[in-house]
Design a protein around this motif. Structure first.
Motif, PDB file in Angstrom:
ATOM      1  N   LEU A  52       0.820  -1.212   0.000  1.00  0.00           N
ATOM      2  CA  LEU A  52       0.000   0.000   0.000  1.00  0.00           C
ATOM      3  C   LEU A  52       0.854   1.261   0.000  1.00  0.00           C
ATOM      4  O   LEU A  52       0.484   2.282  -0.602  1.00  0.00           O
ATOM      5  CB  LEU A  52      -0.932  -0.007   1.217  1.00  0.00           C
ATOM      6  N   GLN A  53       2.008   1.200   0.658  1.00  0.00           N
ATOM      7  CA  GLN A  53       2.878   2.379   0.728  1.00  0.00           C
ATOM      8  C   GLN A  53       3.433   2.760  -0.638  1.00  0.00           C
ATOM      9  O   GLN A  53       3.534   3.946  -0.963  1.00  0.00           O
ATOM     10  CB  GLN A  53       4.047   2.126   1.689  1.00  0.00           C
ATOM     11  N   VAL A  78      -2.540   4.697  -4.556  1.00  0.00           N
ATOM     12  CA  VAL A  78      -2.875   4.820  -3.132  1.00  0.00           C
ATOM     13  C   VAL A  78      -2.016   5.889  -2.484  1.00  0.00           C
ATOM     14  O   VAL A  78      -2.506   6.747  -1.734  1.00  0.00           O
ATOM     15  CB  VAL A  78      -2.691   3.464  -2.414  1.00  0.00           C
ATOM     16  N   ALA A  79      -0.719   5.862  -2.781  1.00  0.00           N
ATOM     17  CA  ALA A  79       0.200   6.823  -2.173  1.00  0.00           C
ATOM     18  C   ALA A  79      -0.124   8.254  -2.584  1.00  0.00           C
ATOM     19  O   ALA A  79       0.032   9.192  -1.795  1.00  0.00           O
ATOM     20  CB  ALA A  79       1.639   6.479  -2.546  1.00  0.00           C
ATOM     21  N   SER A  80      -0.589   8.451  -3.827  1.00  0.00           N
ATOM     22  CA  SER A  80      -0.894   9.795  -4.317  1.00  0.00           C
ATOM     23  C   SER A  80      -2.279  10.267  -3.905  1.00  0.00           C
ATOM     24  O   SER A  80      -2.618  11.434  -4.111  1.00  0.00           O
ATOM     25  CB  SER A  80      -0.787   9.830  -5.848  1.00  0.00           C
ATOM     26  N   GLY A  81      -3.079   9.368  -3.342  1.00  0.00           N
ATOM     27  CA  GLY A  81      -4.428   9.724  -2.945  1.00  0.00           C
ATOM     28  C   GLY A  81      -5.427   9.668  -4.084  1.00  0.00           C
ATOM     29  O   GLY A  81      -6.581  10.086  -3.924  1.00  0.00           O
ATOM     30  N   GLU A 106      -3.921  -7.083  -7.233  1.00  0.00           N
ATOM     31  CA  GLU A 106      -2.609  -6.500  -7.496  1.00  0.00           C
ATOM     32  C   GLU A 106      -1.578  -6.938  -6.456  1.00  0.00           C
ATOM     33  O   GLU A 106      -0.382  -7.064  -6.773  1.00  0.00           O
ATOM     34  CB  GLU A 106      -2.718  -4.980  -7.547  1.00  0.00           C
ATOM     35  N   PHE A 107      -2.013  -7.178  -5.224  1.00  0.00           N
ATOM     36  CA  PHE A 107      -1.101  -7.713  -4.204  1.00  0.00           C
ATOM     37  C   PHE A 107      -0.584  -9.082  -4.642  1.00  0.00           C
ATOM     38  O   PHE A 107       0.628  -9.352  -4.582  1.00  0.00           O
ATOM     39  CB  PHE A 107      -1.823  -7.824  -2.859  1.00  0.00           C
ATOM     40  N   PHE A 108      -1.495  -9.957  -5.057  1.00  0.00           N
ATOM     41  CA  PHE A 108      -1.082 -11.290  -5.505  1.00  0.00           C
ATOM     42  C   PHE A 108      -0.211 -11.208  -6.757  1.00  0.00           C
ATOM     43  O   PHE A 108       0.704 -12.025  -6.930  1.00  0.00           O
ATOM     44  CB  PHE A 108      -2.314 -12.153  -5.778  1.00  0.00           C
ATOM     45  N   GLU A 109      -0.496 -10.245  -7.619  1.00  0.00           N
ATOM     46  CA  GLU A 109       0.328 -10.089  -8.818  1.00  0.00           C
ATOM     47  C   GLU A 109       1.748  -9.647  -8.452  1.00  0.00           C
ATOM     48  O   GLU A 109       2.736 -10.163  -9.002  1.00  0.00           O
ATOM     49  CB  GLU A 109      -0.308  -9.067  -9.757  1.00  0.00           C
ATOM     50  N   LEU A 110       1.858  -8.700  -7.516  1.00  0.00           N
ATOM     51  CA  LEU A 110       3.178  -8.205  -7.129  1.00  0.00           C
ATOM     52  C   LEU A 110       4.037  -9.314  -6.528  1.00  0.00           C
ATOM     53  O   LEU A 110       5.149  -9.579  -7.006  1.00  0.00           O
ATOM     54  CB  LEU A 110       3.023  -7.056  -6.131  1.00  0.00           C
ATOM     55  N   TYR A 111       3.513  -9.962  -5.483  1.00  0.00           N
ATOM     56  CA  TYR A 111       4.340 -10.935  -4.758  1.00  0.00           C
ATOM     57  C   TYR A 111       4.298 -12.331  -5.370  1.00  0.00           C
ATOM     58  O   TYR A 111       5.114 -13.181  -4.992  1.00  0.00           O
ATOM     59  CB  TYR A 111       3.897 -10.994  -3.296  1.00  0.00           C
ATOM     60  N   GLY A 112       3.389 -12.570  -6.309  1.00  0.00           N
ATOM     61  CA  GLY A 112       3.344 -13.880  -6.961  1.00  0.00           C
ATOM     62  C   GLY A 112       3.927 -13.896  -8.345  1.00  0.00           C
ATOM     63  O   GLY A 112       4.218 -14.970  -8.884  1.00  0.00           O
ATOM     64  N   LYS A 113       4.112 -12.701  -8.950  1.00  0.00           N
ATOM     65  CA  LYS A 113       4.587 -12.650 -10.336  1.00  0.00           C
ATOM     66  C   LYS A 113       5.813 -11.750 -10.526  1.00  0.00           C
ATOM     67  O   LYS A 113       6.726 -12.099 -11.269  1.00  0.00           O
ATOM     68  CB  LYS A 113       3.461 -12.123 -11.245  1.00  0.00           C
ATOM     69  N   ASN A 114       5.827 -10.589  -9.873  1.00  0.00           N
ATOM     70  CA  ASN A 114       6.772  -9.541 -10.266  1.00  0.00           C
ATOM     71  C   ASN A 114       7.888  -9.248  -9.264  1.00  0.00           C
ATOM     72  O   ASN A 114       8.917  -8.698  -9.655  1.00  0.00           O
ATOM     73  CB  ASN A 114       6.001  -8.234 -10.535  1.00  0.00           C
ATOM     74  N   PHE A 115       7.695  -9.549  -7.993  1.00  0.00           N
ATOM     75  CA  PHE A 115       8.666  -9.136  -6.977  1.00  0.00           C
ATOM     76  C   PHE A 115       9.977  -9.910  -7.148  1.00  0.00           C
ATOM     77  O   PHE A 115       9.983 -11.142  -7.287  1.00  0.00           O
ATOM     78  CB  PHE A 115       8.106  -9.369  -5.577  1.00  0.00           C
ATOM     79  N   ASN A 116      11.102  -9.172  -7.107  1.00  0.00           N
ATOM     80  CA  ASN A 116      12.428  -9.768  -7.276  1.00  0.00           C
ATOM     81  C   ASN A 116      12.993 -10.121  -5.898  1.00  0.00           C
ATOM     82  O   ASN A 116      13.701  -9.334  -5.276  1.00  0.00           O
ATOM     83  CB  ASN A 116      13.355  -8.798  -8.006  1.00  0.00           C
ATOM     84  N   TYR A 117      12.674 -11.311  -5.429  1.00  0.00           N
ATOM     85  CA  TYR A 117      13.087 -11.727  -4.083  1.00  0.00           C
ATOM     86  C   TYR A 117      14.595 -11.875  -3.960  1.00  0.00           C
ATOM     87  O   TYR A 117      15.142 -11.766  -2.858  1.00  0.00           O
ATOM     88  CB  TYR A 117      12.413 -13.046  -3.725  1.00  0.00           C
ATOM     89  N   GLU A 118      15.293 -12.120  -5.037  1.00  0.00           N
ATOM     90  CA  GLU A 118      16.735 -12.331  -4.969  1.00  0.00           C
ATOM     91  C   GLU A 118      17.505 -11.032  -4.730  1.00  0.00           C
ATOM     92  O   GLU A 118      18.603 -11.053  -4.193  1.00  0.00           O
ATOM     93  CB  GLU A 118      17.228 -12.983  -6.262  1.00  0.00           C
ATOM     94  N   VAL A 119      16.925  -9.913  -5.119  1.00  0.00           N
ATOM     95  CA  VAL A 119      17.649  -8.642  -5.090  1.00  0.00           C
ATOM     96  C   VAL A 119      17.057  -7.640  -4.106  1.00  0.00           C
ATOM     97  O   VAL A 119      17.781  -6.899  -3.443  1.00  0.00           O
ATOM     98  CB  VAL A 119      17.691  -8.020  -6.511  1.00  0.00           C
TER      99      VAL A 119
END
Length: 548
Positions: free
Chosen positions: A422-423, A428-431, A445-458
């Protein structure tokens, strides 16, 4: 239907035709009436195709014609031609009160019925009362030879349908309607495809299998109210926007899993009983609540996390663990206590005898209490945080991916992931959007971020700075597994609160699967009619909660 045959294009007197149908085996006056209805539609269809301004070749009022369709079950065998001959073996169920000559040349069955539909629409514009026959003149009973089904718009339905008649082939049947339709089908002739379609609807409504016996519900096809009880008496299916459907479901789910006043009182009573026993055992010790119970982020099956804290911090050895375990049993608070003295954080675990709630008690650790206060502050300042966190926690719990001891995500880590999402979310951040009004889209979008796009290695998560950080730049975020989750503890930058989440690949896979499932369900429901949407659940596709 009558077996009486007529030559192609033969002009038939209405009385003769009716008598022929009624006098043939299985024929009756009802068949004759039905035949008159369909031929009326064909009449005006073909009339529209005649050259304008040319007088008809024959008087209109007193002439008849018959449109015939081959009864062959194969679509290609159902073609209707103007020159035909041997293929015409059955008479459609209606005689046309006006003579119509079909345009010359070959015509497939689909073309004929297209012309009939056009004529029906034109006639509907000038329709007026005309008795039972006129009221049903728009109904064309098609043989199943062309694989078509009856298609009647709302304007073409009979105003006075027979009792128990199911006019909409796409309508879902109630058990009472299914039983009535089953009885009606017993004495009627119809094509094989239509019969199979109706039987399929009947068996579905009555809960039968293909052999007519009661169907046992498969585990992968549970009753929607069993796995998504929060949708009871809801009307999500009326939402024009599927995103709003999911938003409303999330809010109803949160209300469903949130504790009632009785549950809150029962849990508070457990804490009070333990507090009294600890006070009698050690006068300078106090019991503090932390974890999900302290932050109001707990699910119905969640345990209660307690910590014993003294001014001197002296109750840390194994002897103290066993002393409290024996005191709890002697006070009949529990029948059995599991003492885990060799863990990194020694605890005792027991089940409260009165409520059946699981309780974990640790000793002289302030971290959990401080974290609880931090989360309480976040919840007050961050709209949507509680709702999304409860959904994600439930999602992980149903897959047994929420236990840190087995490599899962703990409650504190889940809360940090949702808060970080959310941050850094630009709208959301811009209101631009309010999270409280867009929970459905944000969950996807939460599931998309952490299930598809987030770079856990870096990348690591820093909620205190409302940003991400490069893992190589922080020695405390290092892990012997390159593919790992790093979350800085907002109260201790040297602590990675997700250090024990070694089952990250399965968690990421589960998040990605939830994104695929929800987006697929949204697209599917968006194309459905309101009737087919009714009784379905979007959130239930990823949260299977069985109601006891």
């Amino acid at each position: 239907m009558s077996d009486t045959e007529f030559d192609e294009g033969e002009r038939i007197d209405p009385a003769e035709a009716a008598a022929a149908v009624a006098g043939s085996p299985g024929g009756d006056l009802e068949d004759a009436a039905e035949m008159a209805a369909a031929a009326e539609a064909a009449a005006e269809a073909a009339a529209d195709n005649e050259p304008q301004g040319e007088p008809p070749a024959e008087p209109v009022v007193e002439r008849q014609t018959v449109i015939v369709v081959s009864p062959s079950p194969e679509p290609e065998a159902a073609a209707v031609t103007a020159e035909g001959g041997a293929g015409y073996q059955s008479v459609m169920r209606a005689l046309e009160p006006e003579f119509v000559e079909m345009p010359p040349g070959p015509h497939g069955g689909a073309e004929v019925f297209k012309l009939l539909d056009e004529a029906r629409e034109q006639r509907a514009e000038h329709a007026h009362g005309g008795g039972a026959l006129a009221a049903n003149a728009d109904f064309i009973a098609l043989d199943e030879s062309d694989g078509s089904s009856d298609e009647r718009g709302p304007e073409s339905k009979s105003d006075e349908a027979e009792e128990g008649e199911i006019e909409d082939d796409e309508a879902e049947l109630t058990p009472e309607q299914a039983a009535m339709l089953k009885e009606q089908m017993a004495g009627k002739k119809m094509g094989k495809k239509k019969r199979r379609k109706l039987l399929s609807k009947i068996t579905a409504a009555l809960g039968l299998d293909g052999r007519g016996t009661k169907r046992k519900r498969d585990d992968d096809e549970p009753d929607v109210l069993e796995v998504a009880p929060w949708i009871r008496s809801k009307d999500y299916f009326r939402e024009t926007e599927v995103a709003m459907w999911l938003h409303r479901e999330i809010k109803d789910f949160v209300r469903y899993v949130s504790p009632t006043p009785d549950v809150i009182s029962a849990r508070a009573a457990v804490v009070d009983r333990v507090q009294k026993r600890v006070g009698r055992l050690w006068a300078d010790a106090r019991v503090h609540v932390f974890g999900s119970f302290a932050t109001d982020l707990y699910l119905p099956e969640a345990d209660i996390d307690l910590v014993v804290i003294s001014e001197a911090g002296q109750y840390t050895n194994r002897k103290n663990l066993y002393e409290l375990a024996n005191a709890l049993k002697h006070a009949h608070i529990t029948d059995y206590v599991d003492v885990i003295a060799k863990a990194r954080v020694p605890i005792i675990k027991f089940v409260d005898k009165t409520t059946g709630i699981n309780v974990d008690v640790s000793f002289e650790k302030y971290g959990g209490v401080v974290a609880a206060h931090t989360i309480q502050t976040w919840l007050r300042e961050t709209p949507g945080l509680r709702e999304l966190t409860l959904v994600v926690k439930s999602f992980l719990a149903k897959r047994e991916l929420n236990n840190v001891a087995t490599g899962g995500l703990g409650g504190f880590a889940v809360t940090c992931m949702v808060l970080s999402f959310l941050q850094v979310h630009p709208k959301v951040a811009s209101g631009e959007i309010d999270a409280r009004d867009n929970l459905g889209v944000l969950l996807i979008e939460f599931f998309e971020l952490y299930g598809k796009n987030f770079n856990y290695e870096v990348v690591g998560i820093d909620v205190d700075g409302a940003c991400y950080f490069h893992k190589d730049s922080d020695e405390h975020a290092q892990n012997r597994r390159r593919f790992s989750l790093a979350i800085r503890d907002p109260n201790d930058v040297t602590n990675n609160i997700s250090r024990g989440t070694h089952n990250l690949r399965n968690i990421k896979r589960a998040f990605g699967g939830a994104f695929d499932m929800l987006t697929g369900q949204c697209f599917e429901l968006d194309t459905m009619s309101y009737k087919r949407r009714k009784g379905k659940s979007l959130l239930g596709s990823i949260l299977h909660i069985r109601e006891d």
